[in-house]
Design a protein around this motif. Structure first.
Motif, mmCIF file in Angstrom:
data_model
loop_
_atom_site.group_PDB
_atom_site.id
_atom_site.type_symbol
_atom_site.label_atom_id
_atom_site.label_comp_id
_atom_site.label_asym_id
_atom_site.label_seq_id
_atom_site.Cartn_x
_atom_site.Cartn_y
_atom_site.Cartn_z
ATOM 1 N N THR A 33 0.825 -1.212 0.000
ATOM 2 C CA THR A 33 0.000 0.000 0.000
ATOM 3 C C THR A 33 0.858 1.260 0.000
ATOM 4 O O THR A 33 0.424 2.316 -0.445
ATOM 5 C CB THR A 33 -0.943 0.041 1.214
ATOM 6 N N TYR A 37 0.606 5.364 -1.872
ATOM 7 C CA TYR A 37 0.908 6.712 -1.375
ATOM 8 C C TYR A 37 2.057 7.318 -2.173
ATOM 9 O O TYR A 37 2.080 8.510 -2.465
ATOM 10 C CB TYR A 37 1.245 6.660 0.123
ATOM 11 N N ARG A 38 2.995 6.452 -2.536
ATOM 12 C CA ARG A 38 4.117 6.927 -3.335
ATOM 13 C C ARG A 38 3.630 7.402 -4.720
ATOM 14 O O ARG A 38 4.164 8.352 -5.283
ATOM 15 C CB ARG A 38 5.154 5.819 -3.519
ATOM 16 N N SER A 98 5.536 10.402 2.533
ATOM 17 C CA SER A 98 5.292 10.534 3.962
ATOM 18 C C SER A 98 4.427 11.772 4.225
ATOM 19 O O SER A 98 3.560 11.769 5.098
ATOM 20 C CB SER A 98 6.637 10.620 4.677
ATOM 21 N N SER A 101 0.758 11.314 2.745
ATOM 22 C CA SER A 101 -0.027 10.304 3.448
ATOM 23 C C SER A 101 -0.636 10.853 4.739
ATOM 24 O O SER A 101 -1.501 10.217 5.334
ATOM 25 C CB SER A 101 0.829 9.066 3.752
ATOM 26 N N ARG A 107 -5.798 9.639 2.154
ATOM 27 C CA ARG A 107 -6.044 8.307 2.733
ATOM 28 C C ARG A 107 -7.414 7.785 2.300
ATOM 29 O O ARG A 107 -7.570 6.632 1.928
ATOM 30 C CB ARG A 107 -5.944 8.334 4.263
ATOM 31 N N GLY A 127 1.740 -1.957 5.182
ATOM 32 C CA GLY A 127 1.487 -0.523 5.264
ATOM 33 C C GLY A 127 1.710 -0.008 6.663
ATOM 34 O O GLY A 127 2.596 -0.483 7.380
ATOM 35 N N ARG A 128 0.911 0.976 7.063
ATOM 36 C CA ARG A 128 1.048 1.563 8.398
ATOM 37 C C ARG A 128 -0.246 1.432 9.207
ATOM 38 O O ARG A 128 -0.215 1.406 10.422
ATOM 39 C CB ARG A 128 1.361 3.068 8.292
ATOM 40 N N ASP A 129 -1.367 1.384 8.483
ATOM 41 C CA ASP A 129 -2.664 1.415 9.169
ATOM 42 C C ASP A 129 -3.531 0.247 8.707
ATOM 43 O O ASP A 129 -4.753 0.317 8.756
ATOM 44 C CB ASP A 129 -3.388 2.720 8.818
ATOM 45 N N ARG A 178 10.727 10.320 8.949
ATOM 46 C CA ARG A 178 9.524 9.636 8.464
ATOM 47 C C ARG A 178 8.804 8.925 9.613
ATOM 48 O O ARG A 178 7.583 8.900 9.678
ATOM 49 C CB ARG A 178 9.885 8.656 7.344
ATOM 50 N N ASP A 182 5.049 9.676 10.398
ATOM 51 C CA ASP A 182 4.072 8.573 10.336
ATOM 52 C C ASP A 182 3.365 8.344 11.670
ATOM 53 O O ASP A 182 2.205 7.960 11.707
ATOM 54 C CB ASP A 182 4.756 7.263 9.890
ATOM 55 N N ARG A 185 1.028 11.929 12.670
ATOM 56 C CA ARG A 185 -0.057 12.522 11.877
ATOM 57 C C ARG A 185 -1.384 12.238 12.576
ATOM 58 O O ARG A 185 -1.505 11.256 13.324
ATOM 59 C CB ARG A 185 -0.041 11.975 10.458
HETATM 60 O O1 DC Z 1 6.036 1.548 2.996
HETATM 61 P P1 DC Z 1 6.572 2.752 2.166
HETATM 62 O O2 DC Z 1 7.881 3.270 2.702
HETATM 63 O O3 DC Z 1 6.610 2.453 0.732
HETATM 64 O O4 DC Z 1 5.465 3.915 2.405
HETATM 65 C C1 DC Z 1 5.593 5.194 1.858
HETATM 66 C C2 DC Z 1 4.918 6.211 2.750
HETATM 67 O O5 DC Z 1 3.507 6.004 2.724
HETATM 68 C C3 DC Z 1 5.333 6.154 4.210
HETATM 69 O O6 DC Z 1 5.970 7.337 4.615
HETATM 70 C C4 DC Z 1 4.066 6.020 4.999
HETATM 71 C C5 DC Z 1 2.956 6.055 4.028
HETATM 72 N N1 DC Z 1 2.032 4.937 4.160
HETATM 73 C C6 DC Z 1 0.930 5.137 4.948
HETATM 74 O O7 DC Z 1 0.765 6.209 5.524
HETATM 75 N N2 DC Z 1 -0.004 4.157 5.066
HETATM 76 C C7 DC Z 1 0.176 2.973 4.459
HETATM 77 N N3 DC Z 1 -0.746 2.041 4.583
HETATM 78 C C8 DC Z 1 1.323 2.738 3.684
HETATM 79 C C9 DC Z 1 2.256 3.747 3.567
#
Ligand code: DC
Length: 456
Positions: A33, A37-38, A98, A101, A107, A127-129, A178, A182, A185
């Motif tokens: 994911t 965002y990228r 970053s 996102s 989102r 991902g992150r969430d 980052r 992350d 936020r």
């Molecule tokens: O995993 P990555 O480094 O390719 O993610 C790129 C940016 O996207 C990272 O700074 C956080 C954001 N991101 C996010 O907020 N939620 C996600 N599910 C995946 C990535």
């Protein structure tokens, strides 16, 4: 719905590499994911928009068509039809991603796309969430971490290989920045879901981390691993069950450190007091419990408290074989069971590491407690006993003390609990002359009958 595995964690923890390997091994679809965002970041940067200018980023969203395509099993990211899979991997786009996102509208814009993919496939999504917001009902949630320095180190090496001129200090500063973005936020910050299992990969190799997480996924989903292609068998020779030709019988009589023994027994007496209050606890056949160590206790299995019930009657500390899955549960629980002497065994196969460790513990002078049914019985009946206990006993040549744990229904406060210790089965009774399946089965029956006699 297919199987959903959520893999979250900070930048550079190795999520994508690990998720790719896991997806290949388990035949799941891998969904990165971060790439989405990228791709938004890539678009805004290519349009000369400052990624920190959220109003402009939001205004640009309707012009973006982000897609994930799978070509030969690998994920490609398209922005308005252009394959940007490689272009989104630069440090500039990382930082821009970053920033974008953090914008709630971004989102929301990517949310449905992620959900739709997960709804229709067996997926591992990183991902992150993912565990907290995108797939709160995922069957497996992993939170993968590693120290910032270790993550910077790994990323630095990767960038160097690509000929990128960034220094280690720059990469570390970038990771720290980052992480900060992350986790601070407002919308969907990076956070471990309450029901996620945390895996810290700082001191694990990539392969070790993959194996570890694969174990968690398989034990959580109950799915079998896709069968490995087996090389053709050469000879039809029957191998011995396990090779114990180099294992010496346990040398009994080893004394443990007297200070530890004193401390152990002091604690034991305190805990007995507590347990007598919590349960209506009664021991029978205590005279059968040897005062010294290097004995094997083979017990039926009723509850997670069983190891403590047995240990409270032993003056020498015990070690326990506990199912591997328990070591992937809550950190505190794992810490406690390890302190109590538990070590993992992979059930259903001759886990040589666990067997070797058993010999080590017995040789140290500790007792070994085995629950040879392999799992707890909820109705009080003794289940099928596995041969492992017979095998260890036969080779170790240590007495086996059968144990029957008895209580009605579920273990509750003030429940009457009776722990019965049977007469030790002597090493002579446990001898086997030719280590074949037949003799082992006979031995297993000896142990099994002795346990059954104590359960009533
Ligand atoms: O995993 P990555 O480094 O390719 O993610 C790129 C940016 O996207 C990272 O700074 C956080 C954001 N991101 C996010 O907020 N939620 C996600 N599910 C995946 C990535």
């Amino acid at each position: 719905m297919g199987i959903n595995v959520a893999l979250d964690g900070p930048s550079g923890a190795g999520k994508s590499t690990i998720a790719k390997k896991l997806a290949a091994a388990l035949k799941y679809v891998y969904v990165d994911t971060g790439a989405l965002y990228r791709s938004v970041a890539y678009y805004v940067v290519s349009q000369g928009i400052d990624p920190a200018d959220s109003a402009k980023v939001i205004a640009a969203l309707p012009d973006i068509k982000a897609e994930l395509k799978y070509i030969d099993g690998s994920q490609h990211v398209l922005v308005n039809g252009e394959d940007v899979s490689d272009k989104i991997r630069t440090p500039e786009i990382s930082m821009a991603a970053s920033k974008v996102s953090a914008v709630p509208e971004v989102r929301a814009f990517l949310f449905d796309l992620q959900r739709d993919i997960a709804a229709n496939n067996d997926i591992i999504m990183d991902g992150r969430d993912i565990g907290t917001v995108v797939l709160p009902n995922a069957q497996v949630k992993i939170f993968l971490t590693a120290s910032a320095e270790e993550r910077a180190n790994r990323r630095f090496k990767e960038l160097q290989e690509k000929g990128d001129p960034s220094t280690y200090e720059e990469v570390l500063a970038d990771i720290n920045q980052r992480d900060y973005n992350d986790t601070h936020r407002e919308t969907a910050p990076l956070k471990k879901a309450d029901d996620a299992i945390e895996v810290d990969s700082t001191s694990m190799t990539l392969d070790e981390t993959v194996e570890h997480i694969k174990g968690i996924i398989l034990s959580k989903t109950g799915t079998k691993q896709p069968p490995k292609e087996k090389p053709p068998r050469e000879k039809k020779e029957r191998k011995p069950l396990l090779d114990f030709s180099n294992v010496e019988p346990v040398k009994r009589g080893k004394k443990l450190n007297p200070f530890r023994m004193f401390f152990y027994n002091f604690l034991r007496i305190l805990v007995i007091g507590g347990f007598k209050i919590a349960y209506n606890l009664k021991y029978e056949g205590k005279e059968n419990v040897p005062k010294d160590g290097s004995n094997i206790f083979a017990s039926n299995h009723r509850s997670y408290v069983d190891p403590v019930f047995i240990s409270l009657a032993c003056r020498t500390p015990n070690s326990f074989m506990a199912k591997e899955e328990l070591f992937h549960t809550k950190k505190f629980f794992v810490w406690i069971i390890k302190k109590f002497g538990a070590f993992p065994v992979e059930r259903g196969k001759g886990d040589m590491d666990a067997i070797n460790l058993s010999f080590e513990k017995l040789n140290m002078g500790r007792n070994l407690v085995i629950f040879p049914e392999g799992t707890r019985s909820h109705d009080g009946k003794v289940g099928k006993i596995k041969t492992g206990v017979a095998l260890i006993a036969a080779v170790a040549q240590c007495p086996v003390i059968p144990v029957g744990i008895n209580f009605e229904g579920k273990l509750k406060f003030r429940r009457k609990v009776v722990i019965r210790f049977g007469k030790p089965i002597s090493p002579e009774q446990l001898k086997i002359t030719t280590p074949g399946a037949k003799e082992l089965k006979l031995l297993r029956t000896t142990v099994s009958d002795a346990i059954i006699e104590l359960v009533h």
